[in-house]
Design a protein around this motif. Structure first.
Motif, PDB file in Angstrom:
ATOM      1  N   PRO A 189      67.346   4.131  20.556  1.00  0.00           N
ATOM      2  CA  PRO A 189      67.575   2.686  20.632  1.00  0.00           C
ATOM      3  C   PRO A 189      66.346   1.920  20.139  1.00  0.00           C
ATOM      4  O   PRO A 189      65.213   2.358  20.327  1.00  0.00           O
ATOM      5  N   PHE A 190      66.584   0.800  19.469  1.00  0.00           N
ATOM      6  CA  PHE A 190      65.514  -0.080  18.995  1.00  0.00           C
ATOM      7  C   PHE A 190      64.518   0.654  18.085  1.00  0.00           C
ATOM      8  O   PHE A 190      63.334   0.350  18.053  1.00  0.00           O
ATOM      9  N   GLN A 213      75.933  -0.181  22.499  1.00  0.00           N
ATOM     10  CA  GLN A 213      74.873  -1.190  22.607  1.00  0.00           C
ATOM     11  C   GLN A 213      73.560  -0.717  22.010  1.00  0.00           C
ATOM     12  O   GLN A 213      72.739  -1.527  21.563  1.00  0.00           O
ATOM     13  N   TRP A 214      73.334   0.609  21.973  1.00  0.00           N
ATOM     14  CA  TRP A 214      72.118   1.132  21.353  1.00  0.00           C
ATOM     15  C   TRP A 214      72.286   1.209  19.833  1.00  0.00           C
ATOM     16  O   TRP A 214      71.343   0.971  19.081  1.00  0.00           O
ATOM     17  N   THR A 217      71.391  -1.978  18.075  1.00  0.00           N
ATOM     18  CA  THR A 217      69.978  -2.349  17.904  1.00  0.00           C
ATOM     19  C   THR A 217      69.415  -1.910  16.559  1.00  0.00           C
ATOM     20  O   THR A 217      68.314  -2.331  16.184  1.00  0.00           O
ATOM     21  N   HIS A 218      70.125  -1.081  15.823  1.00  0.00           N
ATOM     22  CA  HIS A 218      69.584  -0.531  14.585  1.00  0.00           C
ATOM     23  C   HIS A 218      69.634  -1.526  13.431  1.00  0.00           C
ATOM     24  O   HIS A 218      68.689  -1.627  12.649  1.00  0.00           O
ATOM     25  N   ASN A 221      66.862  -4.236  12.982  1.00  0.00           N
ATOM     26  CA  ASN A 221      65.600  -3.655  12.523  1.00  0.00           C
ATOM     27  C   ASN A 221      65.653  -3.311  11.037  1.00  0.00           C
ATOM     28  O   ASN A 221      64.668  -3.464  10.307  1.00  0.00           O
ATOM     29  N   THR A 325      79.085  -3.520  17.526  1.00  0.00           N
ATOM     30  CA  THR A 325      77.889  -3.127  16.762  1.00  0.00           C
ATOM     31  C   THR A 325      77.621  -4.025  15.568  1.00  0.00           C
ATOM     32  O   THR A 325      76.494  -4.080  15.068  1.00  0.00           O
TER      33      THR A 325
END
Length: 365
Positions: A189-190, A213-214, A217-218, A221, A325
């Motif tokens: 994640p992140f 939810q993880w 986060t991609h 970024n 997502t």
């Protein structure tokens, strides 16, 4: 949305190695016939369940037996071999496959692989970063080479031995120019590594064992990385892997994907859960970072991470997942052991012929 294929692969102990390799090849050949865009194949040296030791060697056996599918390492573990070998062998593979090659890369996460190679205590992320610099520099450079990084592990030179008339001291270049597509698997994640991918025009593949939810986060970024070099991120470059089983009826889907004791999906996530708990990465399966460890059970993981049902139900779940997502260019279907070959093949057929048309129709609304 494109459809891709990914296999670690992971087989129960006791199965004959030759049989599982043959099965893994059949899955990619079937994916090619069904119109899958690409096939990513993983590699490990010391895992008896994940028994492909070199993804490039395995994929080479598929060049003549497939027509259109792009063949991708998923991934080449860059801490485990000299980057010049990766650059040269990948370039040859690209020519052999007539430009159907994708280089998937990662540092190599399995501690036992690192131990057997004597690099357990080394910074494999740092080795990875140096290796990818060498690979891309080899493809971008002309001989004689003088690719030396201050303090780096890899000094790549042919200045003393270069002889253009004799044709030595020259490394091969890939068929695809300026280079084949490079894809990095994202498992955290992140992940900050996704920022670097964007800055270098590598493409992300979000792992199938991450909660929605993880996964979400991609993309921000990646956008940040592209913006750092003055470029705009294209969602078509983002691949997201999911664990999917499709059946003609819901009862079969629920049994084979979750409930049956012999379910390959139950076996896969039992292995993944045990491994992540052992190496301290159980947070991958948590819905929130402060969730107690004892709430992370095999059944909870299966409920959250396995998409299953009839084609209509699976398409609906994929569209719901995409709402969580954000948009992405390719759904990568995770291939598991063929406990029931007929059901495994049927799932891939339904995925390509029924589910994806429904998903793409739903996207256009």
């Amino acid at each position: 949305m494109r459809l891709g294929y990914f296999a670690m692969p992971l087989h129960p102990a006791g199965r004959n190695w030759s049989d599982t390799l043959r099965e893994d090849r059949e899955a990619v050949i079937l994916a090619d016939r069904l119109g899958f865009h690409d096939a990513f194949i993983g590699e490990h040296l010391t895992d008896r369940h994940e028994n492909i030791t070199n993804s490039l060697v395995f994929l080479a056996t598929l060049i003549s037996d497939t027509d259109q599918i792009r063949l991708a390492t998923g991934t080449t573990n860059l801490s485990q071999q000299h980057p010049v070998l990766v650059a040269a062998n990948s370039a040859m593979f690209d020519h052999l496959s007539n430009g159907r090659f994708i280089l998937g890369v990662s540092p190599g996460a399995l501690p036992s692989d690192a131990e057997v190679l004597g690099i357990l205590d080394q910074d494999r992320n740092e080795m990875f970063a140096e290796a990818i610099d060498v690979i891309t520099a080899v493809w971008d450079s002309e001989p004689p080479y003088a690719l030396v990084q201050p303090g780096g592990r890899f000094a790549v030179t042919t200045e003393k031995t270069y002889d253009p008339e004799l044709g030595v001291g020259i490394l091969p270049k890939p068929l695809q120019q300026p280079r084949p597509e490079i894809v990095g698997t994202v498992v955290a994640p992140f992940s900050k590594g996704v920022i670097a991918m964007g800055a270098r025009n590598f493409h992300p593949l979000s792992a199938n064992f991450l909660l929605p939810q993880w996964v979400a986060t991609h993309w921000p970024n990646y956008v940040q990385g592209k913006e750092s070099v003055g470029e705009t991120a294209d969602p078509q470059d983002w691949r997201v892997a999911r664990t999917v089983f499709v059946a003609d009826d819901d009862a079969t889907a629920q049994a084979y994907a979750r409930d049956d004791a012999n379910s390959p999906y139950r076996f896969y996530y039992s292995q993944m859960l045990t491994k992540m708990r052992k190496i301290g990465r159980l947070e991958l399966f948590k819905s929130r970072r402060d969730q107690p460890d004892d709430e992370v059970t095999l059944d909870s993981v299966l409920d959250q991470l396995v998409i299953t049902g009839t084609p209509e139900a699976v398409a609906e779940q994929i569209l719901q997942f995409q709402d969580e997502t954000g948009g992405f260019g390719e759904l990568v279907y995770a291939g598991l052991d063929w406990v029931d070959p007929e059901l495994a093949r049927r799932s891939m057929e339904l995925m390509a012929e029924k589910v994806m048309p429904l998903v793409n129709a739903g996207e256009s609304k």
